[in-house]
Design an enzyme around this catalytic site. Sequence first.
Site, PDB file in Angstrom:
ATOM      1  N   SER A 288       0.851  -1.197   0.000  1.00  0.00           N
ATOM      2  CA  SER A 288       0.000   0.000   0.000  1.00  0.00           C
ATOM      3  C   SER A 288       0.879   1.237   0.000  1.00  0.00           C
ATOM      4  CB  SER A 288      -0.886   0.003   1.245  1.00  0.00           C
ATOM      5  OG  SER A 288      -1.561   1.245   1.382  1.00  0.00           O
TER       6      SER A 288
ATOM      7  N   TYR B 283      -1.044  -0.233  10.431  1.00  0.00           N
ATOM      8  CA  TYR B 283      -1.122  -0.774   9.064  1.00  0.00           C
ATOM      9  C   TYR B 283       0.080  -0.329   8.247  1.00  0.00           C
ATOM     10  CZ  TYR B 283      -2.982  -1.356   4.293  1.00  0.00           C
ATOM     11  OH  TYR B 283      -3.168  -1.689   2.973  1.00  0.00           O
TER      12      TYR B 283
ATOM     13  N   ARG C 109     -13.245  -1.086  -3.794  1.00  0.00           N
ATOM     14  CA  ARG C 109     -14.531  -1.402  -3.157  1.00  0.00           C
ATOM     15  C   ARG C 109     -14.545  -2.847  -2.664  1.00  0.00           C
ATOM     16  NH1 ARG C 109     -16.315   1.690  -7.462  1.00  0.00           N
ATOM     17  NH2 ARG C 109     -17.034  -0.089  -8.677  1.00  0.00           N
TER      18      ARG C 109
END
Length: 228
Positions: free
Chosen positions: A137, A152, A185
């Site tokens: 990420s 995270y 999503r």
Amino acid sequence: MSSTHTALVTGANRGIGLAVCRLLADSGLDVVLGSRDLERGRRAAAGIGGPVRAEQLDVADPDSVRACADRLTEAGTVVDVLVNNAGIYPTEPFFAVSEQVLADSLQVNLLGAFRTCQAFVPGMVERGYGRVVNVSSTGGQLTRGGPNPPAYGIAKAALNALTLVVANSVPDHVKVNAMCPGWVRTDMGGRGAPLTPDQGADTAVWLATLTEHGPTGKFFQDRRVIAW
């Protein structure tokens, strides 16, 4: 033994992982869908059909990783492609992060990939072919103000470091890269995210099917190199 490559995707019974499984199967790979809950994994695999089968795999549990590797070996299944997709997303601000929250994030987001790389990458090296994709990420980037959300982001920054370590530990015929799927999503990303699971999976599938001249030891988003 079939000449078709086999991919193992972790955390794959839903979301981005499930999309990766389906797209890899569509690309002609045999796929092992890793899922903590075997029955959910089987239902997800049945929904795809074709060369996709489920295996129980909890990357936070070293015994589960070893047991999965043993079962695949006993079945004569060799893992040529490893997509480390399993992850959790703690969002607490730094001073609200407990040691347990950070430890849980590291167990899944970092040590999970560490365990699967140690279990499956040596075979790739021995056979002369391998692709490893670590789903990371931009939350772990050190060049954009530091990891965020803290628990995270710290784990994803460490996953990026692991990517470089593994890439530097293997010959060039094993390609090891990290990627950011973007805001997707899924149950993790929420309904307001702009990308579909297929869109989020695209770069992972591309990296999983790189040619022999493809890159290694890089961090990607939308098939473009981004900063660590």
